[in-house]
Design an enzyme around this catalytic site. Structure first.
Site, PDB file in Angstrom:
ATOM      1  CB  ALA A  57      -0.943  -0.009   1.201  1.00 28.97           C
ATOM      2  CG  PHE A  58       4.910   3.320   1.895  1.00 28.95           C
ATOM      3  CD1 PHE A  58       4.539   4.202   2.903  1.00 28.95           C
ATOM      4  CD2 PHE A  58       6.063   3.584   1.176  1.00 28.95           C
ATOM      5  CE1 PHE A  58       5.304   5.322   3.184  1.00 28.95           C
ATOM      6  CE2 PHE A  58       6.841   4.696   1.451  1.00 28.95           C
ATOM      7  CZ  PHE A  58       6.459   5.572   2.462  1.00 28.95           C
ATOM      8  CB  ILE A  83      -4.341  -6.411   8.202  1.00 25.61           C
ATOM      9  CG1 ILE A  83      -5.203  -6.599   6.940  1.00 25.61           C
ATOM     10  CG2 ILE A  83      -4.963  -7.124   9.402  1.00 25.61           C
ATOM     11  CD1 ILE A  83      -5.262  -8.024   6.429  1.00 25.61           C
ATOM     12  CB  SER A  86       1.909  -7.025  17.587  1.00 20.57           C
ATOM     13  OG  SER A  86       3.021  -7.511  16.855  1.00 20.57           O
ATOM     14  CG  HIS A  89       4.548  -1.518   9.327  1.00 21.45           C
ATOM     15  ND1 HIS A  89       5.588  -0.877   8.706  1.00 21.45           N
ATOM     16  CD2 HIS A  89       3.864  -2.164   8.350  1.00 21.45           C
ATOM     17  CE1 HIS A  89       5.541  -1.118   7.403  1.00 21.45           C
ATOM     18  NE2 HIS A  89       4.501  -1.899   7.166  1.00 21.45           N
TER      19      HIS A  89
END
Length: 156
Positions: A57-58, A83, A86, A89
Site C-alpha cells: 500500500a505504501f 491490516i 502488533s 507499522h
C-alpha cells in the site's frame, strides 16, 4: 437551483487504471475482482481497464503519481489492504498511503478513488472484500464512475 451530479454509467471509452497492492493479496485480489465487475457492469470495456500491481500500500501514491502524469488514464482506482499487527507499522502505512493518495489526487484534475482497507483484523478485511460488508473494490470503482461523469458535467 441547478443540481450537478454524476451518473453511474460509462460510455465505454474511458481508460481506467486500478492500482492494486500485492501485499495481503488474498484480500486485494478480491477487491480487484469487485472493481472490475463494477467497471464492466456500468458500461466499461475490458480493453480499457488496466491493472497496475505494486508491492504494498505504501507504494500506491508513487504509482498513482506516474499514472496521472502520463495522461493515458481518465481515472484511477486505488486498492489495497493494511491490516493492524502488533507494531506501529500499521499506523505509519495507513496514514501515509491515505495522505499520499489525497495529495497526488489534488495535483491532477482526474478522478481518483481510495479503496484501501485499513482494518484491525483479517476478519474485517474479509468482510469488506466481498462478504458481510460488500466489496469495497466494487464501491471504489463506482466512485470512479460517478466522478468521471461529474467531471464531464462540470466541463460542459
Amino acid at each position: 437551483m441547478n443540481i450537478v451530479e454524476g451518473k453511474l454509467s460509462l460510455n465505454g471509452d474511458e481508460k481506467v487504471a486500478i492500482i492494486n497492492a500485492r501485499f495481503n493479496h488474498i484480500i486485494t485480489d478480491r477487491l480487484v475482482e469487485g472493481a472490475r465487475d463494477a467497471y464492466l457492469r456500468h458500461g466499461g470495456k475490458d480493453e480499457n481497464l488496466d491493472l497496475v500491481l505494486v508491492p504494498g500500500a505504501f507504494e500506491i501514491p508513487m504509482a498513482l503519481n506516474r499514472l496521472l502524469a502520463c495522461s493515458k488514464y481518465d481515472a484511477v482506482c486505488c486498492l489495497g489492504a493494511v491490516i493492524r499487527g502488533s507494531t506501529p507499522h500499521f499506523d505509519y502505512v495507513s496514514a501515509e498511503v491515505t495522505k499520499g493518495v489525497a495529495n497526488v489526487a489534488l495535483q491532477f484534475a482526474k478522478p481518483v478513488a481510495f479503496g484501501v482497507l485499513t482494518v484491525d483484523s483479517i476478519e474485517q478485511a474479509i468482510e469488506r472484500a466481498g462478504s458481510k460488508a460488500g466489496n469495497k473494490g466494487f464501491e471504489a470503482m463506482v466512485t470512479v464512475i460517478e466522478l468521471l461523469s461529474l467531471y464531464s458535467a462540470l466541463k460542459n
